[in-house]
Design a protein around this motif. Structure first.
Motif, PDB file in Angstrom:
ATOM      1  N   SER A 247      63.956  70.372  93.216  1.00 30.73           N
ATOM      2  CA  SER A 247      63.923  69.298  91.867  1.00 30.73           C
ATOM      3  C   SER A 247      65.767  69.143  92.080  1.00 30.73           C
ATOM      4  O   SER A 247      66.424  69.578  93.458  1.00 30.73           O
ATOM      5  CB  SER A 247      64.715  70.982  91.305  1.00 30.73           C
TER       6      SER A 247
ATOM      7  N   SER B  95      72.241  68.816  87.086  1.00 32.16           N
ATOM      8  CA  SER B  95      72.430  71.261  86.696  1.00 32.16           C
ATOM      9  C   SER B  95      73.707  71.229  86.669  1.00 32.16           C
ATOM     10  O   SER B  95      74.492  71.412  87.118  1.00 32.16           O
ATOM     11  CB  SER B  95      71.577  71.069  87.034  1.00 32.16           C
TER      12      SER B  95
ATOM     13  N   HIS C   5      72.195  78.669  86.639  1.00 35.94           N
ATOM     14  CA  HIS C   5      71.228  79.239  87.255  1.00 35.94           C
ATOM     15  C   HIS C   5      70.849  78.620  88.448  1.00 35.94           C
ATOM     16  O   HIS C   5      68.675  78.497  88.379  1.00 35.94           O
ATOM     17  CB  HIS C   5      70.259  79.700  85.582  1.00 35.94           C
TER      18      HIS C   5
ATOM     19  N   TYR D 251      68.168  74.878  88.154  1.00 36.38           N
ATOM     20  CA  TYR D 251      67.101  74.942  87.273  1.00 36.38           C
ATOM     21  C   TYR D 251      66.770  75.710  85.881  1.00 36.38           C
ATOM     22  O   TYR D 251      66.427  75.305  85.240  1.00 36.38           O
ATOM     23  CB  TYR D 251      66.143  76.406  87.346  1.00 36.38           C
ATOM     24  N   ASP D 252      68.807  75.122  85.620  1.00 36.07           N
ATOM     25  CA  ASP D 252      68.810  74.920  84.390  1.00 36.07           C
ATOM     26  C   ASP D 252      69.416  73.435  84.291  1.00 36.07           C
ATOM     27  O   ASP D 252      70.608  72.697  84.311  1.00 36.07           O
ATOM     28  CB  ASP D 252      70.821  75.713  83.988  1.00 36.07           C
TER      29      ASP D 252
ATOM     30  N   CYS E  40      66.859  65.761  82.733  1.00 37.09           N
ATOM     31  CA  CYS E  40      65.289  65.524  83.411  1.00 37.09           C
ATOM     32  C   CYS E  40      64.853  64.011  83.581  1.00 37.09           C
ATOM     33  O   CYS E  40      64.339  63.903  84.001  1.00 37.09           O
ATOM     34  CB  CYS E  40      64.167  66.116  82.066  1.00 37.09           C
TER      35      CYS E  40
ATOM     36  N   ILE F  32      60.945  70.715  86.442  1.00 39.10           N
ATOM     37  CA  ILE F  32      61.279  72.323  85.435  1.00 39.10           C
ATOM     38  C   ILE F  32      60.736  72.231  84.248  1.00 39.10           C
ATOM     39  O   ILE F  32      62.009  72.447  84.137  1.00 39.10           O
ATOM     40  CB  ILE F  32      62.179  72.421  85.719  1.00 39.10           C
TER      41      ILE F  32
ATOM     42  N   ASN G 219      59.591  74.274  81.396  1.00 38.42           N
ATOM     43  CA  ASN G 219      60.882  75.394  80.655  1.00 38.42           C
ATOM     44  C   ASN G 219      61.644  76.075  80.956  1.00 38.42           C
ATOM     45  O   ASN G 219      62.112  76.696  80.321  1.00 38.42           O
ATOM     46  CB  ASN G 219      59.241  76.577  80.872  1.00 38.42           C
ATOM     47  N   HIS G 220      62.457  75.088  82.077  1.00 37.98           N
ATOM     48  CA  HIS G 220      64.132  75.533  81.896  1.00 37.98           C
ATOM     49  C   HIS G 220      64.813  74.351  81.413  1.00 37.98           C
ATOM     50  O   HIS G 220      64.874  73.049  82.144  1.00 37.98           O
ATOM     51  CB  HIS G 220      64.283  75.937  83.150  1.00 37.98           C
TER      52      HIS G 220
ATOM     53  N   SER H  10      69.444  73.124  79.958  1.00 38.02           N
ATOM     54  CA  SER H  10      71.016  73.150  80.299  1.00 38.02           C
ATOM     55  C   SER H  10      71.011  73.944  78.217  1.00 38.02           C
ATOM     56  O   SER H  10      70.941  72.815  78.249  1.00 38.02           O
ATOM     57  CB  SER H  10      71.621  72.706  81.333  1.00 38.02           C
TER      58      SER H  10
ATOM     59  N   TYR I 151      63.016  72.127  69.743  1.00 37.97           N
ATOM     60  CA  TYR I 151      62.890  73.195  69.826  1.00 37.97           C
ATOM     61  C   TYR I 151      63.263  74.324  68.805  1.00 37.97           C
ATOM     62  O   TYR I 151      63.586  73.939  68.170  1.00 37.97           O
ATOM     63  CB  TYR I 151      64.920  73.821  71.146  1.00 37.97           C
TER      64      TYR I 151
END
Length: 138
Positions: free
Chosen positions: A52, A56, A60, A63-64, A68, A100, A102-103, A105, A125
């Motif tokens: 990735s 961000s 995390h 991963y947050d 994208c 990524i 499913n993650h 911020s 969401y």
């Protein structure tokens, strides 16, 4: 329908955290990966896997994802990404990007708009208040 699975030799090329793939800033980045592709192509690999590199806040470990559709400035620019993909194609290499899905911020624009009830993305969401004991709602 018949699907044929072809074996592939993949070289993982970390963008973040690896000075070997750096363009003089001390961390791994897209210009650094771009500069190493001739060497990678001589290693008889079929693909390069990039972790990735999206913007961000790193709450995390990166991963947050905050956006994208962009590149973290520590890793380069969208122009650098285009150059990496173009050079890989010239050398007959595939580029795999660690997506990524499913993650996200809390800084992501789509999440902020969804929570605010914006009509274009209010259903992006499913949000719920935590239960009184602060555990997740079901």
């Amino acid at each position: 329908m018949h699907l044929e699975v072809m074996p592939m030799r993949v070289l993982g090329s970390p963008v973040t955290g690896r000075a070997a793939f750096s363009a003089d800033n001390g961390i791994g980045d897209l210009p650094g990966v771009h500069g190493k592709f001739e060497h990678v192509a001589r290693m008889t690999v079929d693909a390069v896997s990039l972790p990735s590199f999206f913007p961000s806040p790193f709450a995390h470990g990166g991963y947050d994802i905050g956006d994208c559709m962009d590149v973290n400035s520590r890793c380069g620019t969208l122009t650098n990404l285009d150059a990496v993909v173009e050079k890989a194609q010239d050398l007959d290499l595939l580029v795999m990007i660690n997506q990524i899905f499913n993650h996200i911020s809390v800084e992501a624009l789509w999440l902020k708009l969804s929570v605010a009830g914006h009509p274009d993305c209010d259903d992006y969401y499913v949000c719920a208040d935590p239960k009184p004991d602060d555990t997740a709602s079901t």
